[in-house]
Write a protein that holds these residues in place. Structure first.
Motif, PDB file in Angstrom:
ATOM      1  N   MET A  92       6.318   1.824   7.544  1.00 15.47           N
ATOM      2  CA  MET A  92       5.898   1.590   9.007  1.00 15.47           C
ATOM      3  C   MET A  92       6.400   0.382   9.399  1.00 15.47           C
ATOM      4  SD  MET A  92       2.986   3.277   8.989  1.00 15.47           S
ATOM      5  CE  MET A  92       2.280   2.650   9.984  1.00 15.47           C
ATOM      6  N   GLU A  93       7.669  -0.136   8.973  1.00 15.54           N
ATOM      7  CA  GLU A  93       7.921  -1.666   9.697  1.00 15.54           C
ATOM      8  C   GLU A  93       8.726  -1.834   8.160  1.00 15.54           C
ATOM      9  OE1 GLU A  93       9.549  -3.502  11.067  1.00 15.54           O
ATOM     10  OE2 GLU A  93       7.815  -2.907  12.692  1.00 15.54           O
ATOM     11  N   HIS A  94      10.163  -2.847   8.274  1.00 18.23           N
ATOM     12  CA  HIS A  94      10.234  -3.755   7.514  1.00 18.23           C
ATOM     13  C   HIS A  94      10.418  -4.490   7.414  1.00 18.23           C
ATOM     14  CE1 HIS A  94      13.635  -3.976  10.376  1.00 18.23           C
ATOM     15  NE2 HIS A  94      13.404  -2.725  11.199  1.00 18.23           N
ATOM     16  N   GLY A  95      11.099  -6.059   6.476  1.00 19.35           N
ATOM     17  CA  GLY A  95      11.003  -7.402   6.595  1.00 19.35           C
ATOM     18  C   GLY A  95      12.455  -8.228   7.577  1.00 19.35           C
ATOM     19  N   LEU A  96      12.795  -7.474   8.301  1.00 21.36           N
ATOM     20  CA  LEU A  96      14.104  -7.955   9.209  1.00 21.36           C
ATOM     21  C   LEU A  96      13.224  -8.215  10.428  1.00 21.36           C
ATOM     22  CD1 LEU A  96      16.917  -5.758   8.401  1.00 21.36           C
ATOM     23  CD2 LEU A  96      16.630  -7.796   7.639  1.00 21.36           C
ATOM     24  N   PHE A  97      13.553  -9.587  10.634  1.00 22.83           N
ATOM     25  CA  PHE A  97      12.515  -9.720  12.144  1.00 22.83           C
ATOM     26  C   PHE A  97      14.401 -11.054  12.362  1.00 22.83           C
ATOM     27  CE2 PHE A  97       8.390  -9.358   9.662  1.00 22.83           C
ATOM     28  CZ  PHE A  97       7.974 -10.045  10.343  1.00 22.83           C
ATOM     29  N   ILE A  98      14.565  -9.622  13.897  1.00 23.97           N
ATOM     30  CA  ILE A  98      15.761 -10.345  14.345  1.00 23.97           C
ATOM     31  C   ILE A  98      15.218 -10.358  15.706  1.00 23.97           C
ATOM     32  CG2 ILE A  98      17.859  -9.419  15.025  1.00 23.97           C
ATOM     33  CD1 ILE A  98      17.497  -7.369  12.363  1.00 23.97           C
ATOM     34  N   GLY A  99      15.793 -11.384  16.110  1.00 26.08           N
ATOM     35  CA  GLY A  99      15.606 -12.127  18.150  1.00 26.08           C
ATOM     36  C   GLY A  99      13.810 -12.580  17.878  1.00 26.08           C
ATOM     37  N   MET A 100      13.178 -12.684  16.503  1.00 26.37           N
ATOM     38  CA  MET A 100      12.058 -12.691  17.243  1.00 26.37           C
ATOM     39  C   MET A 100      11.661 -14.623  17.155  1.00 26.37           C
ATOM     40  SD  MET A 100      10.345  -9.624  15.063  1.00 26.37           S
ATOM     41  CE  MET A 100       8.199  -9.840  16.323  1.00 26.37           C
ATOM     42  N   CYS A 101      12.313 -15.024  16.334  1.00 21.94           N
ATOM     43  CA  CYS A 101      11.900 -16.233  15.953  1.00 21.94           C
ATOM     44  C   CYS A 101      13.136 -17.732  16.971  1.00 21.94           C
ATOM     45  CB  CYS A 101      12.289 -16.640  14.773  1.00 21.94           C
ATOM     46  SG  CYS A 101      12.032 -18.392  14.225  1.00 21.94           S
ATOM     47  N   SER A 102      12.851 -18.640  18.084  1.00 17.42           N
ATOM     48  CA  SER A 102      12.588 -19.667  18.565  1.00 17.42           C
ATOM     49  C   SER A 102      13.010 -20.436  17.928  1.00 17.42           C
ATOM     50  CB  SER A 102      11.695 -19.602  20.212  1.00 17.42           C
ATOM     51  OG  SER A 102      10.948 -20.654  19.579  1.00 17.42           O
ATOM     52  N   THR A 103      12.445 -20.580  16.878  1.00 16.14           N
ATOM     53  CA  THR A 103      13.004 -22.503  16.058  1.00 16.14           C
ATOM     54  C   THR A 103      12.491 -22.690  14.478  1.00 16.14           C
ATOM     55  OG1 THR A 103      12.215 -23.269  18.090  1.00 16.14           O
ATOM     56  CG2 THR A 103      11.845 -24.870  16.219  1.00 16.14           C
ATOM     57  N   ALA A 104      12.804 -23.025  14.056  1.00 14.37           N
ATOM     58  CA  ALA A 104      12.446 -23.864  13.032  1.00 14.37           C
ATOM     59  C   ALA A 104      12.205 -24.444  12.205  1.00 14.37           C
ATOM     60  CB  ALA A 104      13.748 -22.761  11.525  1.00 14.37           C
ATOM     61  N   PHE A 105      11.493 -24.642  11.660  1.00 12.30           N
ATOM     62  CA  PHE A 105      11.042 -26.597  10.994  1.00 12.30           C
ATOM     63  C   PHE A 105      11.358 -26.365   9.574  1.00 12.30           C
ATOM     64  CE2 PHE A 105       7.953 -27.173  14.931  1.00 12.30           C
ATOM     65  CZ  PHE A 105       9.420 -27.691  15.293  1.00 12.30           C
ATOM     66  N   LEU A 106      12.456 -26.885   9.249  1.00 15.70           N
ATOM     67  CA  LEU A 106      12.955 -26.663   7.871  1.00 15.70           C
ATOM     68  C   LEU A 106      12.994 -28.042   7.239  1.00 15.70           C
ATOM     69  CD1 LEU A 106      15.863 -24.839   7.240  1.00 15.70           C
ATOM     70  CD2 LEU A 106      13.580 -24.299   7.678  1.00 15.70           C
TER      71      LEU A 106
END
Length: 232
Positions: free
Chosen positions: A204-218
């Motif tokens: 159904m889907e996999h956990g690779l999110f590629i090209g979706m996130c624009s910013t991360a706050f760590l």
């Protein structure tokens, strides 16, 4: 990483929220802080609407008094704020440790912008240390798992493909599916791997999110580090 630091990362993401926004509400320990802070602002008069990525998040958002909608009613969102199990410096992600990856990806794809909030331990030089979740339909599980194992071996997986369990029975997602976890160790070609997994009937889907996130706050002991995706 302390809950206080996670809350600091969530607070940075809250600064992006504007009145009238349509928000994707993520799932997980750090996303819970974002939903709690959003609830504080809603009670102060902020008008927004949210789409939860899991039944767990739905329950929290309802308790916080956040008005909710669905993607059927509101098919385009302004911003999604969610956590991640791993992210690299190109903001490629592994998600799905909590089992909500399918809904999380649908919501993220419907959003103009996706922002990740996480603690600094989730930042890696290369993806794969965290097992890669693959959401599959229960029908034909053995055949689907065999196909996934073949792909994992082709891409150099260093560990097994295991069915996620909840005690003595398989873990079941909010969508009624199972999850296979691939213990890769290192994923050398995430984009190509994603394409291969997408082609397997039963996945159904996999956990690779590629090209979706624009910013991360760590969240770090020294403060919140911001990573921007220059490509998008």
């Amino acid at each position: 990483m302390s809950e206080t630091l996670k809350r600091e990362a969530a607070a940075r993401a809250i600064e992006l929220v504007e009145p009238g926004m349509r928000l994707g509400l993520g799932t997980g320990s750090t996303a819970r802080h974002f939903v709690a802070l959003l609830g504080d602002r809603v009670r102060q008069g902020l008008h927004v609407v949210g789409v939860p990525t899991s039944e767990e998040t739905r329950a929290q958002a309802e308790a916080e008094g956040i008005r909710l909608t669905t993607l059927d009613e509101t098919p385009r969102l302004d911003l999604t704020v969610d956590g991640a199990d791993e992210l690299d410096d190109r903001l490629r992600l592994i998600k799905g440790g909590g089992g909500a990856l399918l809904r999380e990806k649908i919501v993220a794809a419907a959003s103009a912008r996706m922002v990740v909030i996480a603690d600094a331990s989730k930042r890696v030089a290369g993806l794969g240390r965290f097992p890669l979740p693959v959401e599959v339909v229960p029908f034909g599980l053995a055949a689907t798992q065999a196909a996934v194992e073949k792909i994992a071996a082709h891409f150099g997986s260093q560990g097994a493909v295991t069915l996620r369990r909840a005690g003595a029975v398989p873990f079941v997602t909010d969508g009624g599916h199972y999850i296979l976890d691939i213990a890769f160790g290192v994923i050398h070609e995430p984009e190509t791997l994603a394409t291969a997994l997408n082609a397997v009937p039963g996945v159904m889907e996999h956990g690779l999110f590629i090209g979706m996130c624009s910013t991360a706050f760590l969240a770090t002991e020294g403060g919140v580090v911001v990573i921007e995706n220059s490509a998008g």
